[in-house]
Design a protein around this motif. Structure first.
Motif, PDB file in Angstrom:
ATOM      1  N   ALA A  48       0.838  -1.208   0.000  1.00 17.45           N
ATOM      2  CA  ALA A  48       0.000   0.000   0.000  1.00 17.45           C
ATOM      3  C   ALA A  48       0.869   1.254   0.000  1.00 17.45           C
ATOM      4  O   ALA A  48       0.576   2.235  -0.700  1.00 17.45           O
ATOM      5  CB  ALA A  48      -0.915  -0.011   1.218  1.00 17.45           C
ATOM      6  N   LEU A  49       1.965   1.223   0.763  1.00 16.99           N
ATOM      7  CA  LEU A  49       2.862   2.381   0.791  1.00 16.99           C
ATOM      8  C   LEU A  49       3.495   2.595  -0.585  1.00 16.99           C
ATOM      9  O   LEU A  49       3.573   3.712  -1.085  1.00 16.99           O
ATOM     10  CB  LEU A  49       3.938   2.196   1.870  1.00 16.99           C
ATOM     11  N   ARG A  50       3.923   1.489  -1.216  1.00 18.43           N
ATOM     12  CA  ARG A  50       4.551   1.620  -2.541  1.00 18.43           C
ATOM     13  C   ARG A  50       3.561   2.151  -3.570  1.00 18.43           C
ATOM     14  O   ARG A  50       3.950   2.858  -4.502  1.00 18.43           O
ATOM     15  CB  ARG A  50       5.099   0.261  -3.007  1.00 18.43           C
ATOM     16  N   LEU A  51       2.279   1.792  -3.418  1.00 16.27           N
ATOM     17  CA  LEU A  51       1.277   2.242  -4.397  1.00 16.27           C
ATOM     18  C   LEU A  51       0.875   3.697  -4.184  1.00 16.27           C
ATOM     19  O   LEU A  51       0.197   4.285  -5.016  1.00 16.27           O
ATOM     20  CB  LEU A  51       0.023   1.355  -4.327  1.00 16.27           C
ATOM     21  N   THR A 153       2.716  -9.426  -8.073  1.00 17.64           N
ATOM     22  CA  THR A 153       3.174  -8.127  -8.587  1.00 17.64           C
ATOM     23  C   THR A 153       1.938  -7.255  -8.832  1.00 17.64           C
ATOM     24  O   THR A 153       0.859  -7.774  -9.125  1.00 17.64           O
ATOM     25  CB  THR A 153       3.951  -8.233  -9.926  1.00 17.64           C
ATOM     26  N   ILE A 154       2.109  -5.953  -8.695  1.00 19.94           N
ATOM     27  CA  ILE A 154       1.018  -5.008  -8.979  1.00 19.94           C
ATOM     28  C   ILE A 154       1.596  -3.799  -9.700  1.00 19.94           C
ATOM     29  O   ILE A 154       2.582  -3.220  -9.262  1.00 19.94           O
ATOM     30  CB  ILE A 154       0.336  -4.503  -7.687  1.00 19.94           C
ATOM     31  N   GLN A 155       0.962  -3.453 -10.804  1.00 21.42           N
ATOM     32  CA  GLN A 155       1.317  -2.207 -11.485  1.00 21.42           C
ATOM     33  C   GLN A 155       0.089  -1.331 -11.576  1.00 21.42           C
ATOM     34  O   GLN A 155      -0.958  -1.774 -12.044  1.00 21.42           O
ATOM     35  CB  GLN A 155       1.788  -2.497 -12.901  1.00 21.42           C
ATOM     36  N   GLU A 156       0.222  -0.095 -11.134  1.00 23.85           N
ATOM     37  CA  GLU A 156      -0.913   0.820 -11.248  1.00 23.85           C
ATOM     38  C   GLU A 156      -1.035   1.286 -12.693  1.00 23.85           C
ATOM     39  O   GLU A 156      -0.048   1.602 -13.342  1.00 23.85           O
ATOM     40  CB  GLU A 156      -0.716   2.026 -10.319  1.00 23.85           C
ATOM     41  N   GLN A 157      -2.261   1.295 -13.178  1.00 22.48           N
ATOM     42  CA  GLN A 157      -2.529   1.784 -14.531  1.00 22.48           C
ATOM     43  C   GLN A 157      -3.548   2.912 -14.410  1.00 22.48           C
ATOM     44  O   GLN A 157      -4.149   3.084 -13.366  1.00 22.48           O
ATOM     45  CB  GLN A 157      -3.071   0.643 -15.376  1.00 22.48           C
ATOM     46  N   PRO A 158      -3.752   3.688 -15.473  1.00 24.86           N
ATOM     47  CA  PRO A 158      -4.650   4.841 -15.343  1.00 24.86           C
ATOM     48  C   PRO A 158      -6.038   4.457 -14.819  1.00 24.86           C
ATOM     49  O   PRO A 158      -6.657   5.201 -14.081  1.00 24.86           O
ATOM     50  CB  PRO A 158      -4.748   5.373 -16.778  1.00 24.86           C
ATOM     51  N   ILE A 188       5.399 -10.306  -3.346  1.00 21.62           N
ATOM     52  CA  ILE A 188       4.966  -8.927  -3.561  1.00 21.62           C
ATOM     53  C   ILE A 188       5.996  -7.915  -3.050  1.00 21.62           C
ATOM     54  O   ILE A 188       6.016  -6.769  -3.483  1.00 21.62           O
ATOM     55  CB  ILE A 188       3.585  -8.678  -2.892  1.00 21.62           C
ATOM     56  N   VAL A 189       6.877  -8.339  -2.129  1.00 24.43           N
ATOM     57  CA  VAL A 189       7.831  -7.387  -1.558  1.00 24.43           C
ATOM     58  C   VAL A 189       9.211  -7.447  -2.218  1.00 24.43           C
ATOM     59  O   VAL A 189      10.171  -6.887  -1.702  1.00 24.43           O
ATOM     60  CB  VAL A 189       7.963  -7.551  -0.024  1.00 24.43           C
ATOM     61  N   SER A 190       9.324  -8.111  -3.373  1.00 25.90           N
ATOM     62  CA  SER A 190      10.593  -8.030  -4.107  1.00 25.90           C
ATOM     63  C   SER A 190      10.786  -6.578  -4.555  1.00 25.90           C
ATOM     64  O   SER A 190       9.812  -5.847  -4.715  1.00 25.90           O
ATOM     65  CB  SER A 190      10.549  -8.920  -5.345  1.00 25.90           C
ATOM     66  N   PRO A 191      12.038  -6.178  -4.793  1.00 30.15           N
ATOM     67  CA  PRO A 191      12.306  -4.758  -5.051  1.00 30.15           C
ATOM     68  C   PRO A 191      11.559  -4.155  -6.247  1.00 30.15           C
ATOM     69  O   PRO A 191      11.374  -2.948  -6.303  1.00 30.15           O
ATOM     70  CB  PRO A 191      13.819  -4.732  -5.276  1.00 30.15           C
ATOM     71  N   THR A 192      11.136  -4.981  -7.211  1.00 32.87           N
ATOM     72  CA  THR A 192      10.457  -4.402  -8.383  1.00 32.87           C
ATOM     73  C   THR A 192       9.016  -4.904  -8.533  1.00 32.87           C
ATOM     74  O   THR A 192       8.408  -4.746  -9.591  1.00 32.87           O
ATOM     75  CB  THR A 192      11.227  -4.740  -9.683  1.00 32.87           C
ATOM     76  N   SER A 193       8.443  -5.476  -7.487  1.00 31.83           N
ATOM     77  CA  SER A 193       7.124  -6.107  -7.629  1.00 31.83           C
ATOM     78  C   SER A 193       5.967  -5.126  -7.726  1.00 31.83           C
ATOM     79  O   SER A 193       4.946  -5.433  -8.325  1.00 31.83           O
ATOM     80  CB  SER A 193       6.855  -7.050  -6.453  1.00 31.83           C
ATOM     81  N   VAL A 194       6.098  -3.975  -7.096  1.00 28.40           N
ATOM     82  CA  VAL A 194       4.958  -3.044  -7.029  1.00 28.40           C
ATOM     83  C   VAL A 194       5.384  -1.688  -7.586  1.00 28.40           C
ATOM     84  O   VAL A 194       6.426  -1.156  -7.216  1.00 28.40           O
ATOM     85  CB  VAL A 194       4.490  -2.856  -5.560  1.00 28.40           C
ATOM     86  N   ALA A 201       9.355   3.733 -14.426  1.00 29.64           N
ATOM     87  CA  ALA A 201       9.614   2.354 -14.844  1.00 29.64           C
ATOM     88  C   ALA A 201      11.065   2.006 -14.540  1.00 29.64           C
ATOM     89  O   ALA A 201      11.956   2.843 -14.689  1.00 29.64           O
ATOM     90  CB  ALA A 201       9.328   2.197 -16.327  1.00 29.64           C
ATOM     91  N   GLY A 202      11.311   0.786 -14.122  1.00 36.11           N
ATOM     92  CA  GLY A 202      12.676   0.340 -13.869  1.00 36.11           C
ATOM     93  C   GLY A 202      13.177   0.648 -12.469  1.00 36.11           C
ATOM     94  O   GLY A 202      14.252   0.226 -12.078  1.00 36.11           O
ATOM     95  N   PHE A 203      12.361   1.403 -11.684  1.00 35.85           N
ATOM     96  CA  PHE A 203      12.801   1.722 -10.324  1.00 35.85           C
ATOM     97  C   PHE A 203      12.842   0.455  -9.470  1.00 35.85           C
ATOM     98  O   PHE A 203      11.959  -0.393  -9.553  1.00 35.85           O
ATOM     99  CB  PHE A 203      11.851   2.744  -9.678  1.00 35.85           C
ATOM    100  N   LYS A 204      13.901   0.381  -8.663  1.00 28.23           N
ATOM    101  CA  LYS A 204      14.085  -0.787  -7.807  1.00 28.23           C
ATOM    102  C   LYS A 204      14.173  -0.312  -6.363  1.00 28.23           C
ATOM    103  O   LYS A 204      14.996   0.551  -6.058  1.00 28.23           O
ATOM    104  CB  LYS A 204      15.417  -1.438  -8.214  1.00 28.23           C
ATOM    105  N   TYR A 205      13.338  -0.855  -5.493  1.00 34.56           N
ATOM    106  CA  TYR A 205      13.441  -0.486  -4.077  1.00 34.56           C
ATOM    107  C   TYR A 205      14.764  -1.007  -3.519  1.00 34.56           C
ATOM    108  O   TYR A 205      15.176  -2.129  -3.836  1.00 34.56           O
ATOM    109  CB  TYR A 205      12.245  -1.035  -3.280  1.00 34.56           C
ATOM    110  N   PRO A 206      15.425  -0.179  -2.709  1.00 36.58           N
ATOM    111  CA  PRO A 206      16.790  -0.544  -2.277  1.00 36.58           C
ATOM    112  C   PRO A 206      16.824  -1.518  -1.102  1.00 36.58           C
ATOM    113  O   PRO A 206      17.814  -1.577  -0.388  1.00 36.58           O
ATOM    114  CB  PRO A 206      17.388   0.813  -1.886  1.00 36.58           C
TER     115      PRO A 206
END
Lengths: 276, 324
Positions: A48-51, A153-158, A188-194, A201-206
């Motif tokens: 939820a925080l990542r979204l 994995t979750i990607q927000e779309q319009p 879901i908590v992998s660095p690029t899952s959400v 695009a391409g951002f990776k959580y550290p």
């Protein structure tokens, strides 16, 4: 986006082998085990925080995250720790753990959803103590909302969320239009899952798994709003319809023998265990 | 009217999945007779595969919109059929059953018991036995709603065998779904094609831990080949990306109970043990003699897995050849 995250406290999952069942079999004794937030629900909070942020600037909330739990006053400790990691406010529904079952919890959540009108309700795919996995699905049906369970994995779309779900033998992809219910799985908590629409695009959580609250945030969390509701007012006509009549410990398993080498192992498997 | 409604699970191509046979056996434990409901775009053909199990009826709901499983499309029909006098609705606790049945429970306002090990009937009152706390406790629960729902753990309930006979097949129309169905789009399932048996159904499982690293498949494949085994993995191995996510054996992954389980380079975290301790014979290979996995292994081998596993594959091949 406004996300309501449902959290449940559980006895320390790393020490579940230390639970005791008295001879009377009338309860599971978790004395000595620390209460923690169900690990899958912590993952839901992280999701939820990542979204609701740009991954590069996680201190600024783009939207709102409301955390909720149902339980006695002590559960406010768990809510405060969720607030410290970045949630905006909290709701506690006053109830005694023993009077709850999944159906009742889903009905109570549906009442809160009517008031709060979130875009997404999020929680873990299962709780690790009672091992139930139902509240998200029941809630989605009560609300007539679409659901994406076991999200990896979750990607927000319009116009919604693109979700990859962990299913037997592979990955199922669905797109849900909001509002929707999402339950999250381990990956879901992998660095690029959400990825939110604010994150490039391409951002990776550290980091792996979930963020930790810095000390100043823990202090600030004490000042964040925490509202209290009563279960009896939300669902006055409902009672738990699940009753545990008995508990028992599983049969123990004894350690076997150590074999000296591969030859002995194969010989034992063939002649003693007779499994090859 | 039968007592229990079994919701059948189909494969991507519309055949009956074996999990359906476990659910039938679970329904038989509950007693009072059962019927089966098959939903899909080729449901009538699949229903024919299920007429030999002693069901009172096999309902077939065939509709083009049911080709891919989406709970929002399936749940209304399951609930409607359940209302024709069934007291209990069951499925296997696969990702299908665990997704669908609670949603149907919401529609029927019924209580739900997930992942059950067994069910017993005493004067018609049903008691469900459920593993809890990562397999460290069993709880026995009773539910009080007019229609109850439950899923069974595949590793705990042996699949039903055909009994002969020929259950009548009855077609049922799809019930129009609610608004939710118009707001979810199924975009496909990426399945990993494998010649190996399914993890949940295999009689031999070989599982690898994080210690194997990038050599995961180099080490595991030859051993799995010679044993005809399914390959599993620890959560750590999956999280590190050495094995796909759906290989995970454990409380939070697949629960397995094969005749032979070989744990390779797996230390034995509580949540992993919860997923395999029902196995008949357990073998552990680990270089750490103190690893907790040895406390429940029938046969433990303290050794470097990179040497021991290829050697084991060779020895097993020799044994197989000698046995003919």
């Amino acid at each position: 986006m406004k996300i309501l995250v449902a959290l449940k406290r559980v006895a320390d999952p790393a020490n579940h082998n230390k639970v005791k069942i008295p001879a009377s079999g009338d309860r599971i004794d978790t004395a000595g085990l620390e209460w923690q937030i169900n690990p899958f629900d912590l993952y839901a909070l992280e999701t939820a925080l990542r979204l609701t942020e740009n991954g590069k600037n996680p201190k600024k909330r783009e939207g709102e995250v409301v955390v909720l739990t149902i339980g006695p006053k002590e559960t406010e400790t768990n809510l405060r720790s969720a607030l410290a990691t970045g949630a905006d406010r909290a709701i506690r529904i006053e109830a005694v753990d023993e009077e709850l079952d999944g159906r009742l919890v889903a009905h109570a959540l549906a009442k809160i959803v009517e008031e709060e009108k979130p875009d997404v309700v999020m929680m873990g795919k299962q709780v690790v103590d009672s091992e139930t996995n139902m509240v998200g699905q029941v809630l989605a049906e009560l609300l007539d909302w679409p659901m994406a369970t076991f999200a990896a994995t979750i990607q927000e779309q319009p116009d919604g969320l693109l979700v990859e779900r962990e299913v037997d033998g592979g990955v199922a992809k669905v797109k849900v239009t909001l509002p929707a219910v999402v339950t999250v799985d381990l990956r879901i908590v992998s660095p690029t899952s959400v990825r939110s629409k604010h994150t490039e695009a391409g951002f990776k959580y550290p980091y792996e798994e979930v963020r930790f609250a810095p000390l100043p945030a823990i202090m600030q969390a004490k000042k964040k709003p925490l509202a209290i509701k009563n279960l009896s007012e939300l669902t006055p006509d409902l009672k738990s319809t699940t009753r545990y009549v008995k508990y028992e410990a599983p049969p123990g398993r004894k350690a076997g023998i150590k074999v000296k080498d591969v030859q002995e192992l194969v010989q034992k498997l063939a002649t003693e265990a007779k499994v090859i | 009217m039968a007592n229990v409604l079994v919701v059948a699970e189909l494969t991507e191509t519309g055949a009956v999945r074996k999990t359906t046979h476990n659910a039938i056996a679970f329904a038989q434990q509950a007693g009072g007779g059962f019927s089966i409901l098959v939903l899909g775009d080729k449901a009538s053909a699949a229903a024919q595969e299920l007429t030999g199990f002693g069901a009172e009826k096999v309902f077939a709901c065939e509709d083009a919109s049911l080709g891919a499983y989406v709970a929002e499309h399936f749940a209304p029909t399951v609930a409607e059929v359940a209302k024709q006098g069934f007291r209990l609705v069951v499925a296997t606790a696969s990702s299908f059953g665990k997704d669908l049945l609670p949603r149907v429970a919401g529609r029927l306002d019924g209580a739900y018991a997930g992942d059950c090990a067994s069910v017993t009937s005493n004067g018609g009152a049903l008691t469900f036995k459920r593993p809890m706390f990562a397999g460290n406790a069993f709880g026995y629960c009773q539910m009080s709603t007019p229609i109850q729902l439950a899923t069974c753990r595949q590793s705990e309930v042996d699949p039903a065998e055909p009994t002969g006979g020929s259950s009548p097949v009855e077609s049922v129309a799809k019930v129009a779904p609610g608004a939710a169905a118009s707001r979810i789009q199924h975009l496909g399932v990426a399945t990993v094609k494998s010649e190996r048996p399914e993890l949940g159904e295999a009689s031999v499982v070989v599982s690898g831990g994080r210690a194997i690293k990038e050599k995961f498949f180099d080490i595991m494949n030859p051993l799995a080949d010679v044993l005809g085994a399914a390959i599993g993995a620890s959560r750590a191995a999956c999280d590190a990306g050495y094995a796909p996510g759906d290989y995970q054996v454990g409380q939070t992954g697949k629960i397995v109970a094969p005749s032979l389980y070989i744990a390779i380079g797996i230390s034995g975290a509580i949540q992993h043990i919860a997923g395999m301790k029902g196995s008949k014979t357990i073998v552990a290979i680990n270089k750490d003699a103190e690893a907790p996995i040895f406390q429940l292994a029938d046969y433990g081998l303290v050794a470097d897995l990179f040497q021991a596993v290829p050697e084991l594959a060779q020895e097993l091949a020799k044994h197989k050849a000698a046995k003919g």
